[in-house]
Every structure is written in structure tokens, then in C-alpha cells.
Write a protein that holds these residues in place. Structure first.
Motif, short mmCIF file in Angstrom:
data_model
loop_
_atom_site.label_atom_id
_atom_site.label_comp_id
_atom_site.label_asym_id
_atom_site.label_seq_id
_atom_site.Cartn_x
_atom_site.Cartn_y
_atom_site.Cartn_z
N LEU A 276 -4.54 6.23 2.46
CA LEU A 276 -5.61 5.54 1.75
C LEU A 276 -6.35 6.52 0.82
CD1 LEU A 276 -6.25 2.59 1.98
CD2 LEU A 276 -8.19 3.17 3.43
N LEU A 277 -6.51 7.75 1.32
CA LEU A 277 -7.19 8.77 0.51
C LEU A 277 -6.44 9.00 -0.80
CD1 LEU A 277 -9.35 11.22 0.40
CD2 LEU A 277 -7.33 12.58 0.95
N ILE A 278 -5.11 9.13 -0.68
CA ILE A 278 -4.31 9.34 -1.89
C ILE A 278 -4.46 8.16 -2.83
CG2 ILE A 278 -1.95 9.52 -2.75
CD1 ILE A 278 -1.26 11.16 -0.40
N LEU A 279 -4.48 6.98 -2.21
CA LEU A 279 -4.61 5.75 -2.99
C LEU A 279 -5.91 5.74 -3.78
CD1 LEU A 279 -2.50 3.65 -2.96
CD2 LEU A 279 -3.76 2.36 -1.26
N ILE A 280 -6.96 6.29 -3.17
CA ILE A 280 -8.27 6.31 -3.84
C ILE A 280 -8.32 7.47 -4.85
CG2 ILE A 280 -10.75 6.60 -3.48
CD1 ILE A 280 -10.21 5.34 -0.66
N LEU B 183 3.40 2.91 -11.27
CA LEU B 183 3.06 1.73 -10.46
C LEU B 183 4.30 0.87 -10.23
CD1 LEU B 183 -0.39 0.72 -12.00
CD2 LEU B 183 0.06 1.61 -9.71
N ILE B 184 5.06 0.63 -11.31
CA ILE B 184 6.25 -0.22 -11.20
C ILE B 184 7.25 0.41 -10.23
CG2 ILE B 184 8.25 -1.11 -12.45
CD1 ILE B 184 6.46 -1.47 -14.88
N VAL B 185 7.55 1.70 -10.47
CA VAL B 185 8.60 2.34 -9.66
C VAL B 185 8.18 2.43 -8.20
CG1 VAL B 185 9.78 4.54 -9.26
CG2 VAL B 185 9.63 3.62 -11.56
N GLY B 186 6.93 2.84 -7.94
CA GLY B 186 6.48 2.97 -6.56
C GLY B 186 6.56 1.66 -5.81
N VAL B 187 6.05 0.60 -6.41
CA VAL B 187 6.00 -0.70 -5.73
C VAL B 187 7.40 -1.28 -5.57
CG1 VAL B 187 5.16 -3.06 -5.91
CG2 VAL B 187 3.64 -1.16 -6.43
N ILE B 188 8.19 -1.20 -6.65
CA ILE B 188 9.54 -1.78 -6.56
C ILE B 188 10.36 -1.06 -5.51
CG2 ILE B 188 11.72 -1.98 -7.81
CD1 ILE B 188 10.35 -3.19 -9.97
N GLN B 189 10.16 0.26 -5.42
CA GLN B 189 10.90 1.00 -4.41
C GLN B 189 10.49 0.59 -3.01
OE1 GLN B 189 10.74 5.16 -5.15
NE2 GLN B 189 12.90 5.38 -4.78
N ALA B 190 9.21 0.36 -2.83
CA ALA B 190 8.72 -0.01 -1.51
C ALA B 190 9.33 -1.34 -1.05
CB ALA B 190 7.20 -0.10 -1.51
N PHE B 191 9.51 -2.26 -1.99
CA PHE B 191 10.09 -3.55 -1.61
C PHE B 191 11.61 -3.53 -1.68
CE2 PHE B 191 5.72 -4.80 -2.60
CZ PHE B 191 5.42 -5.45 -1.42
N GLY B 192 12.12 -2.73 -2.61
CA GLY B 192 13.59 -2.63 -2.72
C GLY B 192 14.21 -2.11 -1.44
N ILE B 193 13.46 -1.25 -0.76
CA ILE B 193 13.97 -0.65 0.47
C ILE B 193 14.15 -1.71 1.55
CG2 ILE B 193 11.95 -0.01 1.84
CD1 ILE B 193 13.06 2.93 1.55
N LEU B 194 13.42 -2.81 1.42
CA LEU B 194 13.56 -3.90 2.39
C LEU B 194 14.85 -4.68 2.14
CD1 LEU B 194 9.92 -5.30 2.38
CD2 LEU B 194 10.94 -3.69 3.98
N LEU C 208 0.83 -1.20 0.00
CA LEU C 208 0.00 0.00 0.00
C LEU C 208 0.87 1.25 0.00
CD1 LEU C 208 -2.88 -0.92 2.48
CD2 LEU C 208 -2.91 -0.90 -0.01
N ASN C 209 1.96 1.23 0.77
CA ASN C 209 2.89 2.36 0.78
C ASN C 209 3.43 2.63 -0.61
OD1 ASN C 209 2.80 3.02 3.45
ND2 ASN C 209 4.47 1.67 4.04
N GLY C 210 3.82 1.54 -1.27
CA GLY C 210 4.35 1.66 -2.62
C GLY C 210 3.32 2.26 -3.57
N LEU C 211 2.07 1.80 -3.45
CA LEU C 211 1.02 2.29 -4.34
C LEU C 211 0.71 3.75 -4.07
CD1 LEU C 211 -1.37 -0.80 -4.47
CD2 LEU C 211 0.09 0.09 -6.29
#
Lengths: 307, 328
Positions: free
Chosen positions: A158-162, A261-272, A21-24
Motif C-alpha cells: 500500500l505504501l508503494i501504491l501511495i 498502469l496498463i502493463v501492471g494491471v493487465i499482467q496482474a489479471f493475465g496471470i489468472l 492492487l497488486n497490479g497497481l
């Protein structure tokens, strides 16, 4: 203290879901910035390096709005309504006063001009707001958290997500189902022909630049309550947005969405995986795209040759 | 040809050396900085002016040159002379790697990708505390004993900068340089007549990176320290403004620009910290009203005054100035 638990820690599904969700959320903000960037690029053929600066100005504008209104509950709503419009005006001025003078010049000069704006805004922001990190409180209504599929998640994110998909839809509708959108796409396709057919191309350029600036300003306002407002936020966003545009395809609207979408999500997991160097994981993806499909996932190979 | 080159080289070294003898410590340090920045700007203009490529990550190579020396000296412990030789080579190799990706792209895409790569190199340097010292940099670098007295180091800098400057001048005036300009003017036509555009771009990117590495190495040895700021994008902005202010379509423009910008920075640093604002303003004014730059405008004016029809190649015109003007 049990140190072994540090090494055997495996992120649980709830944590991973929250991270997704953070990534999105990040993707949505990235999309707002890169859609404007790709629009300006596609229509005007100008790589607006100052786009990150407009985003930064949006965030600082939101901060100033908050202090002016003394944190009144409605101040955030007002910031969302007013600040992006002000940024759009700044964008309009940049286009009218500076860019317009050099459309005939070489591409090199256009790149250098927007770069000059980046340099000036970076220091103007330090001059006006100081070098320290600023923050904007979340609007009180959205300060809490909700439980989503067993994961506790901040309502503001969540608001931003929506909001993101709605804005994407709105932009798509504007570009593909209104007269204005048709004119804009015609100008992007063939500037001279559009001109010959009676389209006021300079006016379209100004409007497109203002629209892009509005989107960047909005992203800045929306990011203010959840991110740190610093004088260096212009550069990180422009680099990431550029990665988005390259991955998605230059000047491609849907490419900007997919890339974000790709960059946001990959960054969220890449940071782990590599903490504090999430940038590297998205760069690996970009390098891959550049080698396999230099024109981007949804881009047009011909567009690449034309530049 | 070689003989005239050697003659220019000797004159330039002798003049600069005499000048450096006349200067006190402060002005000698300033003079060294100007020379090093001139070399850095020349390497940058090989891309910007000669090839028409706007790189926003060039400072990364400047930084890599200094950091390679610093890391070899402090972490590996190889002799200083070996490090001095290895630093530019390592920088050129990294430029080759970065260039491999960047030269596939044209125009704005190239610029953005160089910015991105530059930021990655900067971020890694900035964040990898255990290896690079993060934002503390690496201070107290060892130097070869011979180069420790400031006077000796000044001679070394003059020697290296003039030699590199002449090498770059010869490169720009070789068939290779001619091919670069053809690519700048019209990429498609260059491809049609059989110029391997991508390969030449990669070569020039690597060379420019290597010379930037030499400049970075000289700078690191001058102050005996390296900081991540050396490779920050603001450093690239600086070298870009130097090139443009001096004139990107002239060989000596970047040298003149380096002199003005460096002296301006020394002088202005006592009044304001908003250096980027000043750089940005200069850049903006140059782009809008003065795209030829100082040397470019002077050449234009000279050409008008001398009246005879312009030579077919703009290179001939500046050849008369010769390498002797490297003094800048």
C-alpha cells in the motif's frame, strides 16, 4: 477431496480487488524504471539497456545494506536514502566514462555499448552476491496488513501504491516547473540549438542519466522486500519497461505512466488466465499498439520518424 | 560467375574435409561447433552488418531450428530426413511472423522488440514442460542412420555450412544485398529512390532467421539434444560479439569472430563460469576502440599498403579474397 471445486472456482470480488492492487503496485515500480528509461531516451536518444541492470543493482544494494546493518529497524529507510544515490553515481560513471565517447558514433554502437554493460553487470552481480535468490525483510512498521474495503492487504504494498503518485508528481514538477526541467526539455527538443544558447549539454546529459539511474535504483530498493532478488531480474524488468515505453510512446513522460498502469494491471489479471505466462498478455497489447499506433498511445508520430 | 562460385565451394569443402580427417574426436567436435557458430554468426551479420539492424532475439531462431527437429522427431515421429528439411522452413516462418512486427520499427525500438519476442519464445519453451520438456530440454535425439558416425556427420556439417555460406555470400553481393546496404546507410534516401524498405527488411529478417534455424538444427544434431539455453539472450550476445569482433562490415568477419569466441569459450570454460563478463568486456572494448573488427582492420591496413586509390565499393576489395577463405 473435492476436485470439482477447482474447476468451478470463480474469483470473488475481494480477490479481484486485491489482484488489482497488486497490479497497481507493480505499475508504480514499473513507472519508476520506465520514466527514467523514457527520459534518457527522449533527451539523449540513447536506449539504455543497462537500465534494468541499475534496477537490479538497487535491489542488491538494499540487500547488502540490510546485512551490513544487521536488520536494524532503520536499515530500510537508510537503504532508500543511500542506495539510489549510489546507483545514480554508477549511472554517472557509465555516462561519463563510456557513453560520452560515442555520442558521435552510429546508433548501433550506442545500443551495443549499453548492452555490453548489461552483460558485465549480470555476471558481476553473480560474482559479488552469488547465484542464489536473496531477500530483504519488510521494515517492521510495514510488515502488517490493513483492511481495505473488506480486503486484507499488506501495508508495504500500500505504501508503494501511495508513494508512486507522489513520485510521479515530483518528477512532473521537476520537468515542467523548474529551470532544470526547462533546460532538459529544451535539450531534448533540439540539442544543437540548446548548445548554441549556452546550455551545457554534456552536463545535462550526465544529470539526466543520473536522474534515470536514481529512479531505477529507487525502484530496485522498493521492490526488494516484496520480490525475489535474483541475478536475472535485470532482463525481466527491462523487457517490461520497454513494453511500457512502446505502449505509452517513446520519450513521453505521461506515456510512461499510462503504459505502466496498463502493463501492471493487465499482467496482474493475465496471470489468472495464463498462469506463469503473464508476459504473453502484455505482448498481445503491445503488438496491438504497434499495429494501430506505432508511436504509442501518448507519443508523437514525428518522434518515431526521427529515429 | 556460377563457375567461380562452384570452384570456391569445392576448395572450401575439400580443405575443411581434409582438416577434419586430421583431427581427433575432441577437436572435431570443436571444429564442428566453430563451423555451426560461423553459419549462425553469418546469418546474424546479414542483419547487423548488411542491413544495420541490431537484433537481440536472434538466438530464438537458432533454438527454434533445433526444437522443431527435436519436437518433430520425438512428438510427431516423422522421418529424420523430413524433419531436417522442415526445421529451417518452420524457423523461417516463425521469423516471418516475428519480423512482421519488428521491421515496422527502427533503431533501438527494433532491438528492444526483438529482445522481447526472443524472451517470449524462450519463456514459452522454458515453461511449457509437457511439450518442450522445460529446462530439462529434449535429449537423446534420433538422427538419420547415415549421419550417426561422427565422421559422416562432420562431412554433412561441412557440406551444409559451406553451401549456406556461399549462398549468403552471393546474397550479400547481389542487387538485393546492395539494396540492404543502401537502407543501412540512409533509410530515407532508400525510400526516396523506390526501395520498399519494410518489405526488404522483412525478407532479410526471414532469411536470417531461416539460416539461424539451419545452424540450430546442425547444433542440435551435433549434440543430439536441445535446451532452452540455446535460445537464451546470452546466446544472442555471443553471436553479436562474434560479428563485432570479426568485423561487421566484412563478409568473413563473423566467421573469424566465431572461431575466436568459440575456441575461447572452450578454453575458458575450464577456468571460470563468468563467461558473460568476458563477452561483455570484449564487446565494450570492441565498441570503444575497435569498431572495425579484426577483418575490417586487416582490410584497412592492406588497402593502405597496396596504395592504389580505394575501389568505389568496399565489396570489390573483399571479393579478391573470395569464397576460398570461407575456411576461416
Amino acid at each position: 477431496m473435492d476436485f470439482t471445486s477447482l474447476f468451478t472456482w470463480v474469483p470473488g470480488p475481494q480477490f479481484l480487488f486485491a489482484q488489482l492492487l497488486n497490479g497497481l503496485t507493480r505499475s508504480m515500480l514499473l513507472f519508476l524504471v520506465s520514466s527514467g528509461l523514457t527520459l534518457i531516451l527522449g533527451v539523449m536518444g540513447v536506449a539504455n539497456f543497462a537500465h534494468g541492470s541499475l534496477y537490479m543493482l538497487g535491489a542488491y544494494g538494499s540487500f547488502t545494506m540490510g546485512t551490513l546493518l544487521g536488520g536494524a529497524p532503520s536499515s530500510f529507510l537508510l537503504a532508500v536514502a543511500v542506495v539510489p544515490l549510489a546507483i545514480a553515481l554508477v549511472g554517472g560513471l557509465i555516462e561519463r566514462l563510456l557513453l560520452r565517447r560515442i555520442y558521435e558514433a552510429e546508433g548501433v554502437m550506442q545500443i551495443l555499448l549499453t548492452y555490453a554493460v548489461v552483460l558485465m553487470v549480470a555476471d558481476l552481480v553473480r560474482l559479488i552476491w552469488g547465484p542464489e535468490t536473496r531477500g530483504v525483510p519488510k521494515p517492521t512498521v510495514l510488515a502488517g496488513a490493513v483492511t481495505l474495503l473488506g480486503t486484507i492487504y499488506p501495508s508495504y504494498n500500500l505504501l508503494i501504491l501511495i508513494l508512486g503518485p507522489f513520485l510521479a508528481f515530483g518528477l512532473w514538477f521537476l520537468l515542467y516547473h523548474t529551470a532544470f526541467g526547462k533546460v532538459v526539455r529544451a535539450t531534448a527538443l533540439d540539442r544543437e540549438m540548446a548548445n548554441a544558447l549556452g546550455i551545457n549539454v554534456p552536463r545535462i546529459f550526465t544529470l539526466v542519466f543520473m536522474l534515470g539511474a536514481w529512479l531505477a535504483g529507487l525502484a530496485g530498493v522498493l521492490t526488494a522486500p516484496i520480490g525475489a532478488i535474483t541475478p536475472t531480474m535485470d532482463l525481466s524488468i527491462i523487457v517490461e519497461s520497454f513494453v511500457v515505453v512502446v505502449i505509452g510512446g517513446l520519450g513521453s513522460f505521461w506515456g510512461a505512466l499510462l503504459g505502466a498502469l496498463i502493463v501492471g494491471v493487465i499482467q496482474a489479471f493475465g496471470i489468472l488466465i495464463v498462469p506463469r505466462m503473464a508476459l504473453i498478455s502484455i505482448f498481445a497489447i503491445m503488438a496491438l499498439v504497434l499495429i494501430l499506433r506505432p508511436w504509442g498511445l501518448l507519443g508523437n508520430p514525428r518522434a518515431l520518424l526521427a529515429r | 560467375m556460377w563457375r567461380s562460385g562452384a570452384w570456391h565451394w569445392l576448395v572450401a569443402v575439400a580443405v575443411l574435409f581434409t582438416l577434419s580427417l586430421l583431427l581427433g574426436d575432441f577437436y572435431r567436435h570443436l571444429g564442428m561447433t566453430v563451423l555451426i557458430m560461423a553459419l549462425f554468426a553469418l546469418s546474424y551479420n546479414l542483419l547487423l552488418g548488411e542491413t544495420g539492424l541490431v537484433s537481440f532475439g536472434h538466438a530464438a531462431f537458432f533454438g527454434v531450428g533445433g526444437y522443431t527437429y527435436a519436437l518433430l522427431a520425438t512428438k510427431v515421429g516423422t522421418p529424420a530426413l523430413v524433419n531436417i528439411v522442415l526445421a529451417p522452413i518452420a524457423t523461417a516462418l516463425i521469423a516471418l511472423l516475428v519480423g512482421y512486427f519488428c521491421v515496422r520499427l527502427h533503431g533501438i525500438l527494433f532491438s528492444m522488440l526483438t529482445l522481447a519476442f526472443g524472451q517470449v519464445i524462450y519463456t514459452v519453451t522454458f515453461q511449457w514442460y509437457s511439450f518442450t520438456g522445460g529446462d530439462n530440454g529434449i535429449v537423446g535425439l534420433p538422427a538419420p542412420p547415415l549421419l550417426i558416425p561422427p565422421g559422416n556427420y562432420a562431412v554433412f556439417v561441412i557440406f551444409v555450412v559451406v553451401t549456406c555460406g556461399i549462398a549468403l555470400w552471393r546474397l550479400a553481393h547481389s542487387p538485393f544485398g546492395q539494396a540492404l546496404r543502401i537502407m543501412r546507410e540512409n533509410r530515407e534516401r532508400a525510400e526516396f529512390i523506390g526501395i520498399p524498405v519494410r518489405r526488404l527488411r522483412l525478407i532479410v529478417f526471414t532469411i536470417a532467421g531461416g539460416f539461424a534455424g539451419i545452424a540450430g538444427l546442425l547444433f542440435a544434431l551435433l549434440n543430439r539434444q536441445v535446451f532452452p539455453d540455446d535460445m537464451y539472450w546470452a546466446q544472442t550476445a555471443q553471436v553479436l560479439v562474434m560479428s563485432l569482433l570479426g568485423g561487421i562490415f566484412t563478409f568473413l568477419g563473423p566467421v573469424v569472430g566465431a572461431f575466436i569466441v568459440t575456441v575461447l569459450q572452450y578454453w575458458i570454460a575450464t577456468y571460470t563460469i563468468y563467461w558473460l563478463l568476458i563477452l561483455g568486456t570484449i564487446l565494450l572494448l570492441c565498441v570503444l576502440f575497435f569498431p572495425q573488427g579484426i577483418v575490417g582492420s586487416l582490410q584497412e591496413r592492406l588497402k593502405h599498403r597496396l596504395a592504389p586509390p580505394p575501389s568505389p565499393s568496399p565489396l570489390k576489395g573483399e571479393g579478391t579474397g573470395g569464397g576460398g577463405l570461407v575456411v576461416g
